[in-house]
Write an enzyme that holds these catalytic residues in place. Sequence first.
Site, PDB file in Angstrom:
ATOM      1  N   ASP A 290       7.576  -2.613  -0.957  1.00 12.67           N
ATOM      2  CA  ASP A 290       6.235  -2.050  -1.146  1.00 12.67           C
ATOM      3  C   ASP A 290       5.599  -2.183   0.141  1.00 12.67           C
ATOM      4  O   ASP A 290       5.898  -3.087   1.038  1.00 12.67           O
ATOM      5  CB  ASP A 290       5.687  -2.766  -2.211  1.00 12.67           C
ATOM      6  CG  ASP A 290       4.607  -2.015  -2.831  1.00 12.67           C
ATOM      7  OD1 ASP A 290       4.873  -1.535  -4.016  1.00 12.67           O
ATOM      8  OD2 ASP A 290       3.541  -1.597  -2.250  1.00 12.67           O
TER       9      ASP A 290
ATOM     10  N   LYS B 185       9.164   7.663 -11.347  1.00 12.59           N
ATOM     11  CA  LYS B 185       8.154   8.203 -11.797  1.00 12.59           C
ATOM     12  C   LYS B 185       8.003   9.452 -11.034  1.00 12.59           C
ATOM     13  O   LYS B 185       8.211   9.606  -9.838  1.00 12.59           O
ATOM     14  CB  LYS B 185       6.876   7.327 -11.328  1.00 12.59           C
ATOM     15  CG  LYS B 185       5.457   7.658 -11.717  1.00 12.59           C
ATOM     16  CD  LYS B 185       4.472   7.281 -10.864  1.00 12.59           C
ATOM     17  CE  LYS B 185       4.154   5.738 -10.701  1.00 12.59           C
ATOM     18  NZ  LYS B 185       3.244   5.074 -11.991  1.00 12.59           N
TER      19      LYS B 185
HETATM   20  C1  LIG Z   1       2.454   1.862  -9.802  1.00 10.97           C
HETATM   21  S1  LIG Z   1       2.601   0.786  -8.365  1.00 10.97           S
HETATM   22  C2  LIG Z   1       3.919   0.130  -8.962  1.00 10.97           C
HETATM   23  C3  LIG Z   1       3.845  -1.103 -10.105  1.00 10.97           C
HETATM   24  C4  LIG Z   1       5.319  -1.822 -10.251  1.00 10.97           C
HETATM   25  N1  LIG Z   1       6.113  -0.990 -10.712  1.00 10.97           N
HETATM   26  C5  LIG Z   1       4.950  -3.065 -11.102  1.00 10.97           C
HETATM   27  O1  LIG Z   1       5.635  -3.015 -12.306  1.00 10.97           O
HETATM   28  O2  LIG Z   1       4.137  -4.003 -10.725  1.00 10.97           O
HETATM   29  C6  LIG Z   1       3.103   1.794  -7.169  1.00 10.97           C
HETATM   30  C7  LIG Z   1       3.415   1.187  -5.853  1.00 10.97           C
HETATM   31  O3  LIG Z   1       4.105   2.062  -4.801  1.00 10.97           O
HETATM   32  C8  LIG Z   1       3.730   1.429  -3.542  1.00 10.97           C
HETATM   33  N2  LIG Z   1       3.982   2.499  -2.577  1.00 10.97           N
HETATM   34  C9  LIG Z   1       3.198   3.733  -2.455  1.00 10.97           C
HETATM   35  N3  LIG Z   1       3.988   4.393  -1.454  1.00 10.97           N
HETATM   36  C10 LIG Z   1       4.778   3.298  -0.899  1.00 10.97           C
HETATM   37  C11 LIG Z   1       5.603   3.499   0.407  1.00 10.97           C
HETATM   38  N4  LIG Z   1       5.515   4.742   0.898  1.00 10.97           N
HETATM   39  N5  LIG Z   1       6.406   2.653   0.774  1.00 10.97           N
HETATM   40  C12 LIG Z   1       6.380   1.407   0.004  1.00 10.97           C
HETATM   41  N6  LIG Z   1       5.587   1.324  -1.218  1.00 10.97           N
HETATM   42  C13 LIG Z   1       4.756   2.369  -1.569  1.00 10.97           C
HETATM   43  C14 LIG Z   1       1.957   0.904  -3.776  1.00 10.97           C
HETATM   44  O4  LIG Z   1       1.867   0.353  -2.675  1.00 10.97           O
HETATM   45  C15 LIG Z   1       2.036   0.485  -5.137  1.00 10.97           C
HETATM   46  O5  LIG Z   1       2.348  -1.060  -4.991  1.00 10.97           O
END
Ligand SMILES: C[S@@+](CC[C@H](N)C(=O)[O-])C[C@H]1O[C@@H](n2cnc3c(N)ncnc32)[C@H](O)[C@@H]1O
Length: 239
Positions: free
Chosen positions: A110, A190
């Site tokens: 992440d 997702k």
């Molecule tokens: C909906 S949250 C995930 C929640 C997680 N599944 C949980 O149960 O706690 C989406 C995550 O995707 C990460 N994210 C978005 N774009 C990203 C990227 N390019 N590389 C890594 N992480 C990314 C965000 O930082 C965020 O923490």
Amino acid sequence: MSDDKPPRRRRVTSKPKKDDSVRMMDTRVKTARGRKMSSTLWLRRQLNDPYVAKAKSLGYRSRAAFKFIELDDKFKLMRKGDSIVDLGAAPGGWTQIAIDRGAKQVVGIDLIFVEPIGGLDFIQMDFMDEGAPAAITDLLGGAPDLVMSDLAANTTGHRKTDHIRTVALVEAAADFAIDTLRPGGNFVTKVFQGGAEGKLLLKLKQTFKTVKHAKPDSSRDGSPEMYLVALGFKGRPDK
Ligand SMILES: C[S@@+](CC[C@H](N)C(=O)[O-])C[C@H]1O[C@@H](n2cnc3c(N)ncnc32)[C@H](O)[C@@H]1O
């Protein structure tokens, strides 16, 4: 706001129920000087969301944990002893559930730091970086059994830009799954607004035995998110 409505209910033990100690509340939030209306609405939604309260009471780091519980209960995504990749792992809800359910190892990535969880090997990195796939596979003992992606790009408010960024994340997650999964492995990601793009859907249908869309009850009614579940990886064509 439709988001403030209670989630549709079906009897699944891990989710809040009507007679649960966690009840729907209607906590109102006073608007404060300097706080944006969107933040006030977000706060109100959080305070009135039974999944948020239930996650807190069970020690889950996010309400998103319930989405993985529902998806795994329905599609049997993982088994005990599995090696799992968690894309977009922060703050760690999906990883917690995977480890509770017996995963041998979870490698998570992440942009945001994830506080340590026993069994999680975490990389703080942009998954879209060229070196990200290798950084993940270096930590895995072998081909993963499940690649799960809850990646969600921060929205800019510009619809076209947001759509392009989201599609790019989903495609990168799918390519990673196809490049690394063991034959028979599973992939869940997702997706937004009406599901996966036609080309991606076709690719997944060619490489997995079963491909389905799903909207867990714990996914907010007003949210355009849904999940794409691909089961039974057929193996890389070149292998
Ligand atoms: C909906 S949250 C995930 C929640 C997680 N599944 C949980 O149960 O706690 C989406 C995550 O995707 C990460 N994210 C978005 N774009 C990203 C990227 N390019 N590389 C890594 N992480 C990314 C965000 O930082 C965020 O923490």
